[in-house]
Design a protein around this motif. Structure first.
Motif, PDB file in Angstrom:
ATOM      1  N   GLU A 147     -45.120  25.110 -47.884  1.00 48.72           N
ATOM      2  CA  GLU A 147     -44.183  25.976 -48.609  1.00 48.72           C
ATOM      3  C   GLU A 147     -43.669  27.101 -47.716  1.00 48.72           C
ATOM      4  OE1 GLU A 147     -44.462  29.017 -52.343  1.00 48.72           O
ATOM      5  OE2 GLU A 147     -45.345  27.024 -52.642  1.00 48.72           O
ATOM      6  N   ALA A 148     -44.543  27.647 -46.886  1.00 48.17           N
ATOM      7  CA  ALA A 148     -44.122  28.702 -45.953  1.00 48.17           C
ATOM      8  C   ALA A 148     -43.089  28.164 -44.964  1.00 48.17           C
ATOM      9  CB  ALA A 148     -45.332  29.252 -45.214  1.00 48.17           C
ATOM     10  N   ALA A 149     -43.288  26.936 -44.488  1.00 46.03           N
ATOM     11  CA  ALA A 149     -42.325  26.335 -43.565  1.00 46.03           C
ATOM     12  C   ALA A 149     -40.983  26.121 -44.251  1.00 46.03           C
ATOM     13  CB  ALA A 149     -42.866  25.005 -43.038  1.00 46.03           C
ATOM     14  N   ARG A 173     -39.745  27.873 -46.688  1.00 47.12           N
ATOM     15  CA  ARG A 173     -39.079  29.164 -46.932  1.00 47.12           C
ATOM     16  C   ARG A 173     -38.281  29.624 -45.707  1.00 47.12           C
ATOM     17  NH1 ARG A 173     -40.187  31.087 -51.732  1.00 47.12           N
ATOM     18  NH2 ARG A 173     -42.124  30.482 -52.795  1.00 47.12           N
ATOM     19  N   THR A 174     -38.744  29.276 -44.524  1.00 49.29           N
ATOM     20  CA  THR A 174     -37.988  29.663 -43.325  1.00 49.29           C
ATOM     21  C   THR A 174     -36.661  28.922 -43.237  1.00 49.29           C
ATOM     22  OG1 THR A 174     -38.965  27.964 -41.883  1.00 49.29           O
ATOM     23  CG2 THR A 174     -40.154  30.057 -42.085  1.00 49.29           C
ATOM     24  N   MET A 175     -36.524  27.822 -43.981  1.00 52.79           N
ATOM     25  CA  MET A 175     -35.326  27.002 -43.916  1.00 52.79           C
ATOM     26  C   MET A 175     -34.344  27.286 -45.048  1.00 52.79           C
ATOM     27  SD  MET A 175     -37.287  23.437 -43.013  1.00 52.79           S
ATOM     28  CE  MET A 175     -35.811  22.540 -42.605  1.00 52.79           C
ATOM     29  N   GLU A 193     -49.078  26.056 -46.686  1.00 58.16           N
ATOM     30  CA  GLU A 193     -48.534  25.983 -45.325  1.00 58.16           C
ATOM     31  C   GLU A 193     -47.159  25.319 -45.321  1.00 58.16           C
ATOM     32  OE1 GLU A 193     -49.675  24.072 -40.941  1.00 58.16           O
ATOM     33  OE2 GLU A 193     -51.183  24.142 -42.529  1.00 58.16           O
ATOM     34  N   THR A 248     -30.604  28.066 -44.509  1.00 56.52           N
ATOM     35  CA  THR A 248     -29.734  26.982 -44.035  1.00 56.52           C
ATOM     36  C   THR A 248     -29.231  26.108 -45.180  1.00 56.52           C
ATOM     37  OG1 THR A 248     -31.550  25.398 -43.714  1.00 56.52           O
ATOM     38  CG2 THR A 248     -31.064  26.923 -41.894  1.00 56.52           C
ATOM     39  N   THR A 292     -37.548  17.101 -44.723  1.00 58.88           N
ATOM     40  CA  THR A 292     -36.213  17.654 -44.865  1.00 58.88           C
ATOM     41  C   THR A 292     -35.267  16.522 -45.257  1.00 58.88           C
ATOM     42  OG1 THR A 292     -35.794  17.294 -42.503  1.00 58.88           O
ATOM     43  CG2 THR A 292     -36.543  19.488 -43.167  1.00 58.88           C
TER      44      THR A 292
END
Length: 386
Positions: free
Chosen positions: A172-174, A176-178, A170, A181, A149
């Motif tokens: 990329e999925a993490a 996408r949750t961000m 994996e 923000t 980040t």
């Protein structure tokens, strides 16, 4: 903002009340200053040492009014305090390091781009603003990378190592949750390094500076586990490390204590990993092994006082107590076993909640030689492994 040197009796403000804030506070009190600690966590360790304590949110206007009326100069204990708050306070009193420096350091992308523009050596990197860009960025490097980040990550948090194509999905999925923000990410090539080094640079408002010895840092799961002071490196590498570190801090126009983290590559080339605009975990050995600690230097630089010498009185190895390690040394038996090791100095931070990965304290081992200090640190690691 320029200022006359602040003498004992003045009230210094520190944003953040963790162990770094607590060590700063204790150093300031020893020199005769008062300290106002502002940390929204009422259990933060520094509150217990503060002359005045503020536990409201950093956005609380009443707390701001009271804090700003009280302090004659302000610093911070870590780089994730609000830069906007530092800017606001700088209209009233000196803030060191400055909000402008903090903004550059807070964002890994801005930091890397700044260092690169100054001609300072950094790992190859790419900027990702959309998770869909991640795969392309990884493939462009053609090697293992680490995605981080741009802001807020520390101690391995907010980081995703990608060593093979299967890891991309994996990560990329993490990412996408961000997205909601507004996050951005930096993708860096993984560096094949010999060791990780760091240099503490202290710089005053008049350009006066001090550099502590180069140290080696060893990590576990992205968290610093051990620091060896001084690093066992050639004089040429040590000189190069100090030169790069000082150039970086001077380019920033930094005032205060900075830690420049470096990778030593094969062939002895150095790359800057990151810069912390504050005292650093790898400098905790200075509390016991140097004439003037990094925290006293932080006080001196903040107040416009002459900087202290950085003489290393003894080789040292610092071991972090992480998570449940603290339970193994907090009992009478465990503490006794640890303190029976010659040259051991124990520092517990007084944190009430034990969490995996949380830094709960550290132990510094002093000895006549580096090898002897390392051997004593190994005894400690064996105790922690039981």
């Amino acid at each position: 903002m320029t200022m006359q040197p602040l003498g004992p009796g003045a009230t210094l403000g520190v944003l953040g009340g963790g162990q770094l804030g607590a060590m700063f506070t204790r150093a300031a009190l020893q020199l005769g200053y008062h300290v106002a600690v502002w940390d929204p966590d009422p259990d933060a360790p520094a509150h217990g040492f503060a002359s005045r304590s503020f536990s409201a949110a950093f956005s609380d206007p009443a707390a701001y009014q009271d804090f700003s009326r009280l302090v004659s100069a302000v610093t911070f204990e870590w780089e994730n305090v609000p830069a906007s708050l530092c800017e606001q306070l700088s209209q009233i009193c000196p803030v060191r390091p400055s909000a402008a420096v903090l903004r550059v350091i807070q964002d890994r992308i801005d930091q890397k781009q700044f260092l690169q523009a100054q001609g300072l050596p950094v790992p190859s990197f790419s900027v990702v603003t959309n998770p869909a860009q991640l795969a392309g960025a990884v493939h462009a490097f053609g090697c293992a990378v680490i995605c981080k980040t741009a802001t807020a990550g520390y101690d391995g948090k907010g980081q995703w190592p990608i060593r093979q194509p299967a890891d991309i999905a994996e990560a990329e999925a993490a990412l996408r949750t961000m997205v909601p923000t507004g996050a951005r990410w930096i993708v860096e090539s993984m560096v094949d390094y010999v060791r990780e080094l760091s240099v503490l640079v202290v710089r005053g408002a008049n350009g006066e500076h001090r550099l502590y010895p180069v140290v080696e840092n060893r990590h576990e799961a992205g968290i610093l586990r051990m620091t060896v002071a001084p690093a066992v490196i050639s004089s040429e590498v040590a000189t190069q490390a100090k030169d790069v570190a000082l150039r970086a801090v001077e380019a920033l126009g930094g005032i205060g204590v900075f830690c420049v983290e470096l990778f030593q590559l094969h062939g002895d080339r150095l790359l800057i990993n990151e810069i912390a605009p504050r005292p650093h975990n790898s400098g905790h050995y200075t509390l016991d092994a140097c004439t003037v600690s990094q925290f006293e230097q932080q006080v001196r630089a903040l107040c416009g006082m002459p900087l202290g010498e950085v003489r290393l009185l003894s080789p040292a190895v610092m071991v972090n107590l992480i998570g449940h390690d603290v339970e193994k040394v907090a009992s009478s038996t465990g503490c006794g076993d640890l303190l029976a090791i010659p040259g051991a100095t124990l520092h517990l931070y007084g944190k009430h909640r034990v969490r995996p990965g949380r830094k709960m304290g550290h132990v510094t081992f002093l000895a006549e030689s580096g090898d002897e200090a390392a051997g004593r640190a190994s005894q400690c690691m064996k105790l922690l492994a039981v």
